[in-house]
Design an enzyme around this catalytic site. Structure first.
Site, PDB file in Angstrom:
ATOM      1  N   HIS A   1       0.821  -1.222   0.000  1.00 47.00           N
ATOM      2  CA  HIS A   1       0.000   0.000   0.000  1.00 47.00           C
ATOM      3  C   HIS A   1       0.853   1.270   0.000  1.00 47.00           C
ATOM      4  O   HIS A   1       0.330   2.357  -0.213  1.00 47.00           O
ATOM      5  CB  HIS A   1      -0.984  -0.007   1.180  1.00 47.00           C
ATOM      6  CG  HIS A   1      -0.382   0.333   2.506  1.00 47.00           C
ATOM      7  ND1 HIS A   1      -0.201  -0.596   3.506  1.00 47.00           N
ATOM      8  CD2 HIS A   1       0.086   1.501   3.020  1.00 47.00           C
ATOM      9  CE1 HIS A   1       0.333  -0.009   4.562  1.00 47.00           C
ATOM     10  NE2 HIS A   1       0.517   1.260   4.292  1.00 47.00           N
TER      11      HIS A   1
ATOM     12  N   ASP B   1      -1.204  -7.076   0.789  1.00 46.78           N
ATOM     13  CA  ASP B   1      -0.495  -5.874   1.237  1.00 46.78           C
ATOM     14  C   ASP B   1       0.994  -6.150   1.429  1.00 46.78           C
ATOM     15  O   ASP B   1       1.613  -5.697   2.389  1.00 46.78           O
ATOM     16  CB  ASP B   1      -1.100  -5.319   2.530  1.00 46.78           C
ATOM     17  CG  ASP B   1      -0.765  -3.840   2.720  1.00 46.78           C
ATOM     18  OD1 ASP B   1      -0.069  -3.278   1.861  1.00 46.78           O
ATOM     19  OD2 ASP B   1      -1.176  -3.256   3.744  1.00 46.78           O
TER      20      ASP B   1
ATOM     21  N   SER C   1       4.628   1.409   8.591  1.00 42.97           N
ATOM     22  CA  SER C   1       4.092   0.408   7.670  1.00 42.97           C
ATOM     23  C   SER C   1       5.203  -0.268   6.874  1.00 42.97           C
ATOM     24  O   SER C   1       6.083   0.399   6.325  1.00 42.97           O
ATOM     25  CB  SER C   1       3.102   1.060   6.706  1.00 42.97           C
ATOM     26  OG  SER C   1       1.911   1.410   7.366  1.00 42.97           O
TER      27      SER C   1
END
Length: 416
Positions: free
Chosen positions: A137, A173, A252
């Site tokens: 992402h 992801d 992330s």
């Protein structure tokens, strides 16, 4: 007062009638002695029937000794009691962070030759040749079916390097970045097992939240099987690790580790602060073992990446795929090839953007998860695939074979 108690006891011996009315016992002096002697600090047993008092001499400053509360206490049992020597070392978290830290990468976008300001994400080096595991992402919008990543990526490990996405599985992801030409072999993370985790296990997260490089946060595993529908995530059904580690923008793609400093998950997101605090999630490493395992064996003579960007075909995105990709076939399920990287094994095999993979290594597949189940058995070996492709306005099944690139063979730099 002790004298009076002694007289009362003596009286009770001379007058049985008086004793029966007052119910005095010969143990009263001992009881009074205990009451009027200043007691030492003690722990009271939870056994309500026994009401045992453990004296303070059984306590130690370094650890607390545990006794069997189901048996009568005695000086002998207390003396022979074995303390529980299982304790948490003060350097356990320090050591775990030190083991994973050299393999943590900080990622920044680079467009038009200029490094963008602000945070982007983190990653974990999984092979010394410059392969880095991170989140897709950061480069691809999961909700947008159009292609959206052409930039170079600044990768900060020991040195600042330039890298590109070479594999991406949008619905998982997960993405793999390859540093073009590492200046030196990179330190790699040791991969653990997420299936061995239990709620309450320690968890360590590392990354660059808010562009603050090599930030360490500590928490526990809150849940090991958090379903995607519980998080109201659209797309493929999968499970996440839930932790209470502090995860912020920039974390992330970074590693989630166990107390041994082993990679057990990839941090993906946290709940919005106004909804909850201390609720964060990670992709379990065992779920993506098919992607990671080929990079763990340095003896493999091949480059194990495929060179594609993929997402699931499902009813929620079917119409959008047909609208944005005129060559999209009439496939109702399978894995859609959104992008093929030039010079990659998938490109050399003849895979094209717009193909839908429906058969992988002679097994029918409906989504990326089923593809992963087959991939884990075929690490680095040629793979037969069947794709649905729109040709001259009609659907065709095309048989292709993906053969991986030999490491010692010079090849063009992978580019998107």
């Amino acid at each position: 007062m002790l004298q009076m108690a002694g007289i009362a006891v003596a009286g009770s011996c001379l007058s049985p009638t008086y004793a029966s009315k007052s119910r005095l016992l010969v143990s009263i002096p001992a009881q009074l002695h205990r009451e009027f002697t200043p007691p030492l600090p003690a722990f009271i047993s939870l056994n309500q029937r026994r009401r045992e008092v453990l004296p303070s001499k059984s306590l130690q400053t370094a650890l607390i000794r545990c006794f069997d509360t189901n048996k009568a206490a005695s000086a002998e049992s207390e003396e022979n009691a074995k303390p529980n020597k299982v304790y948490f070392a003060r350097d356990a978290i320090v050591d775990a962070a030190a083991r994973i830290a050299p393999a943590v990468a900080n990622l920044y976008a680079r467009k038009g030759g200029q490094e963008e300001e602000g945070e982007m994400g983190s990653g974990t080096v999984i092979h010394e040749d410059g392969y880095i595991l991170t989140c897709s992402h950061l480069f691809f919008n999961k909700m947008d079916v159009t292609y959206a990543a052409d930039e170079e990526i600044i990768v900060c490990t020991q040195d600042k390097e330039i890298g590109h996405v070479v594999d991406a599985y949008v619905d998982l992801d997960i993405a793999i970045i390859k540093i073009d030409s590492p200046s030196s072999p990179l330190s790699t993370a040791k991969v653990g097992s997420s299936s061995k985790l239990r709620p309450g296990d320690w968890a360590v997260a590392m990354g660059s939240p808010l562009s603050l490089q090599h930030t360490v946060t500590l928490g526990i595993i809150s849940c090991v099987h958090r379903k995607s529908y519980e998080l109201r995530r659209e797309g493929m059904a999968m499970e996440f690790l839930q932790t209470d580690c502090a995860i912020n923008p920039g974390n992330s793609g970074g590693p989630l580790c166990n107390v041994d400093g082993e990679l057990v998950g990839v941090n993906v997101e946290t709940m919005k602060a106004h909804k909850a605090s201390g609720v964060s999630f990670a992709v379990p490493v065992d779920l993506i073992s098919a992607i990671i395992k080929p990079f763990q064996s340095c003896q493999m003579p091949v480059q194990p990446y495929f060179g594609w960007v993929m997402r699931n075909v499902r009813k929620e995105n079917l119409e959008a795929l047909k609208q944005y990709y005129p060559t999209f076939p009439n496939a109702l399920e399978g894995v859609f090839v959104q992008k093929v990287i030039k010079g990659s094994p998938a490109d050399r095999a003849g895979i094209q953007a717009g193909d839908v993979v429906v058969d992988f290594d002679l097994q029918q597949i409906r989504n990326i998860k089923e593809m992963m189940d087959v991939m884990v058995k075929r690490s680095g070996t040629p793979v037969d695939v069947i794709v649905e492709r729109l040709m001259l306005g009609k659907n065709r099944l095309v048989h292709l074979t993906i053969t991986f690139e030999e490491k010692d063979v010079a090849a063009p730099r992978p580019r998107l």
